[in-house]
Design a protein around this motif. Structure first.
Motif, PDB file in Angstrom:
ATOM      1  N   LEU A   9       0.799  -1.222   0.000  1.00 27.65           N
ATOM      2  CA  LEU A   9       0.000   0.000   0.000  1.00 27.65           C
ATOM      3  C   LEU A   9       0.837   1.280   0.000  1.00 27.65           C
ATOM      4  CD1 LEU A   9      -2.833  -1.093   2.456  1.00 27.65           C
ATOM      5  CD2 LEU A   9      -2.847  -1.067  -0.038  1.00 27.65           C
ATOM      6  N   HIS A  10       2.081   1.194  -0.499  1.00 28.06           N
ATOM      7  CA  HIS A  10       2.929   2.394  -0.535  1.00 28.06           C
ATOM      8  C   HIS A  10       3.968   2.243  -1.636  1.00 28.06           C
ATOM      9  CE1 HIS A  10       5.014   5.625   2.207  1.00 28.06           C
ATOM     10  NE2 HIS A  10       5.100   5.943   0.917  1.00 28.06           N
ATOM     11  N   SER A  11       3.779   2.960  -2.747  1.00 32.08           N
ATOM     12  CA  SER A  11       4.755   2.907  -3.841  1.00 32.08           C
ATOM     13  C   SER A  11       4.744   4.228  -4.602  1.00 32.08           C
ATOM     14  CB  SER A  11       4.445   1.753  -4.799  1.00 32.08           C
ATOM     15  OG  SER A  11       3.264   2.013  -5.534  1.00 32.08           O
ATOM     16  N   ILE A 249      -7.684   1.946  15.247  1.00 36.15           N
ATOM     17  CA  ILE A 249      -7.556   2.248  13.819  1.00 36.15           C
ATOM     18  C   ILE A 249      -6.863   1.078  13.106  1.00 36.15           C
ATOM     19  CG2 ILE A 249      -7.558   4.738  14.185  1.00 36.15           C
ATOM     20  CD1 ILE A 249      -4.529   4.710  13.875  1.00 36.15           C
ATOM     21  N   LEU A 250      -6.822   1.147  11.786  1.00 36.19           N
ATOM     22  CA  LEU A 250      -6.279   0.053  10.991  1.00 36.19           C
ATOM     23  C   LEU A 250      -4.753   0.050  10.964  1.00 36.19           C
ATOM     24  CD1 LEU A 250      -8.636   0.108   7.874  1.00 36.19           C
ATOM     25  CD2 LEU A 250      -8.661  -1.526   9.770  1.00 36.19           C
ATOM     26  N   GLU A 251      -4.179  -1.152  10.876  1.00 37.90           N
ATOM     27  CA  GLU A 251      -2.750  -1.337  10.659  1.00 37.90           C
ATOM     28  C   GLU A 251      -2.525  -1.538   9.163  1.00 37.90           C
ATOM     29  OE1 GLU A 251      -1.005  -4.383  13.165  1.00 37.90           O
ATOM     30  OE2 GLU A 251      -2.621  -4.127  14.638  1.00 37.90           O
ATOM     31  N   THR A 252      -1.726  -0.674   8.549  1.00 38.62           N
ATOM     32  CA  THR A 252      -1.454  -0.820   7.123  1.00 38.62           C
ATOM     33  C   THR A 252       0.038  -1.042   6.911  1.00 38.62           C
ATOM     34  OG1 THR A 252      -1.012   1.500   6.560  1.00 38.62           O
ATOM     35  CG2 THR A 252      -3.324   0.829   6.716  1.00 38.62           C
ATOM     36  N   GLY A 253       0.430  -1.218   5.652  1.00 40.21           N
ATOM     37  CA  GLY A 253       1.843  -1.443   5.376  1.00 40.21           C
ATOM     38  C   GLY A 253       2.174  -1.382   3.904  1.00 40.21           C
ATOM     39  N   GLY A 254       3.410  -1.046   3.624  1.00 35.05           N
ATOM     40  CA  GLY A 254       3.885  -1.003   2.247  1.00 35.05           C
ATOM     41  C   GLY A 254       5.379  -0.798   2.204  1.00 35.05           C
ATOM     42  N   SER A 255       5.948  -1.056   1.053  1.00 34.46           N
ATOM     43  CA  SER A 255       7.400  -1.019   0.889  1.00 34.46           C
ATOM     44  C   SER A 255       7.959   0.388   0.771  1.00 34.46           C
ATOM     45  CB  SER A 255       7.792  -1.807  -0.365  1.00 34.46           C
ATOM     46  OG  SER A 255       7.224  -1.207  -1.523  1.00 34.46           O
ATOM     47  N   ASP A 256       7.125   1.355   0.320  1.00 35.78           N
ATOM     48  CA  ASP A 256       7.607   2.704  -0.013  1.00 35.78           C
ATOM     49  C   ASP A 256       8.599   2.617  -1.173  1.00 35.78           C
ATOM     50  OD1 ASP A 256       7.890   5.427   0.065  1.00 35.78           O
ATOM     51  OD2 ASP A 256       8.728   5.523   2.082  1.00 35.78           O
ATOM     52  N   PHE A 257       8.306   1.723  -2.099  1.00 25.96           N
ATOM     53  CA  PHE A 257       9.181   1.491  -3.252  1.00 25.96           C
ATOM     54  C   PHE A 257       9.283   2.742  -4.119  1.00 25.96           C
ATOM     55  CE2 PHE A 257       9.493   0.039  -7.762  1.00 25.96           C
ATOM     56  CZ  PHE A 257      10.739  -0.561  -7.697  1.00 25.96           C
ATOM     57  N   HIS A 258      10.525   3.155  -4.416  1.00 28.93           N
ATOM     58  CA  HIS A 258      10.776   4.286  -5.310  1.00 28.93           C
ATOM     59  C   HIS A 258      11.442   3.839  -6.610  1.00 28.93           C
ATOM     60  CE1 HIS A 258       9.811   6.797  -1.866  1.00 28.93           C
ATOM     61  NE2 HIS A 258       9.979   7.890  -2.597  1.00 28.93           N
ATOM     62  N   GLY A 259      12.025   2.670  -6.601  1.00 30.99           N
ATOM     63  CA  GLY A 259      12.671   2.187  -7.809  1.00 30.99           C
ATOM     64  C   GLY A 259      14.025   1.589  -7.536  1.00 30.99           C
TER      65      GLY A 259
END
Length: 295
Positions: A9-11, A249-259
């Motif tokens: 959920l983070h790119s 509240i919800l726990e979310t997550g993501g890689s924060d991929f930039h390339g």
């Protein structure tokens, strides 16, 4: 035992400071085995439509997102927004306002660089941004232009050898040409997201060293907190998971991929931090009707 379908959920894409076009990022997500991916460029939704079109072709769910740059008492805080109504005119104008703050900062950075004997022009920065995004001048206003594009202009002019040197010597906080950015308060950004019908999540809290502030935001309007992130270790994941539970509240997550820069990802590989696909459904269930006065 069934394999859980996963979502990152983070790119980021070339619409802001990512190195890959939206369609490329979607194809990489499919290759990584993800069932869904959120496109969360800085202060712009310019990459979402291309990503959604690619997602339709490749059979992967694309979550429309954005990452807003905010500040509270001198502390930078990033707020992720999901499922906003991207046809909402006031929402779009607010994103333009945020990008305008970046534009002023960019001019100040270039002024400092000129004082240091590095005559980088804004035209060089715009050219770097358009080249990275693969677009022409007609699309320039929708791009989020920032320090990575200034760094590329420094490289293109032969003033530094690579991104690492550009940031270390000139652009990182505390470096010779660093300029802080004037930003809105995170609670204001959360309000903007909700008024546009979206869901607001505090991004990568472990990077701030400000847990009291993060918890205050979680109790004062945020719908979730990014527990799983490429720069979080097990201790941070445990701490923010507990915070999310305390705040309901919800726990979310993501890689924060930039390339990929060479053989390394910044911040992490696509899909390396993730949540079950069911979390996407839970986020979508929190969507609101956009304020009628803003349509």
């Amino acid at each position: 035992m069934a394999i859980t379908k996963l979502a990152d959920l983070h790119s980021h894409t070339t619409a802001s400071d990512g190195l890959h076009a939206p369609g490329e990022v979607v194809a990489m997500a499919v290759k990584a085995g993800l069932a869904a991916i959120a496109i969360t460029d800085h202060d712009t939704i310019a990459g979402v439509a291309e990503a959604q079109a690619a997602g339709m072709k490749l059979g992967i769910q694309i979550v429309p997102g954005v990452e807003l740059s905010t500040n509270a008492g001198g502390q930078d805080i990033h707020v992720l927004g999901y499922f906003t109504d991207n046809g909402n005119e006031q929402w779009l104008s607010r994103l333009i306002r945020l990008r305008g703050g970046r534009s002023h900062r960019n001019e100040e950075i270039l002024s400092k660089l000129r004082q240091l004997g590095l005559p980088v022009q804004m035209a060089d920065v715009h050219a770097a941004a358009m080249k990275r995004a693969g677009v022409g001048p007609e699309s320039l206003s929708a791009l989020t232009i920032g320090r990575p594009h200034i760094a590329q202009a420094l490289i293109d002019n032969g003033f530094v050898s690579d991104m690492e040197e550009a940031f270390r010597v000139y652009l990182a906080e505390g470096a010779a040409a660093y300029v802080s950015q004037s930003r809105v308060h995170p609670l204001e950004a959360i309000g903007w997201i909700k008024e546009a019908g979206g869901v607001a999540v505090i991004a990568h809290p472990g990077l701030y060293g400000a847990d009291e502030l993060v918890e205050e935001l979680c109790r004062s309007g945020a719908d979730g907190v990014e527990v799983f992130h490429s720069d979080h270790g097990p201790a941070e994941e445990k701490r923010y998971s507990a915070m999310a539970k305390r705040c309901g509240i919800l726990e979310t997550g993501g890689s924060d991929f930039h390339g990929l820069r060479g053989n390394q990802s910044y911040h992490g590989d696509l899909g390396s931090r993730n949540v079950p696909l069911s979390r996407v459904e839970e986020l979508e269930a929190l969507r609101r009707q956009p304020s009628a006065s803003h349509l």
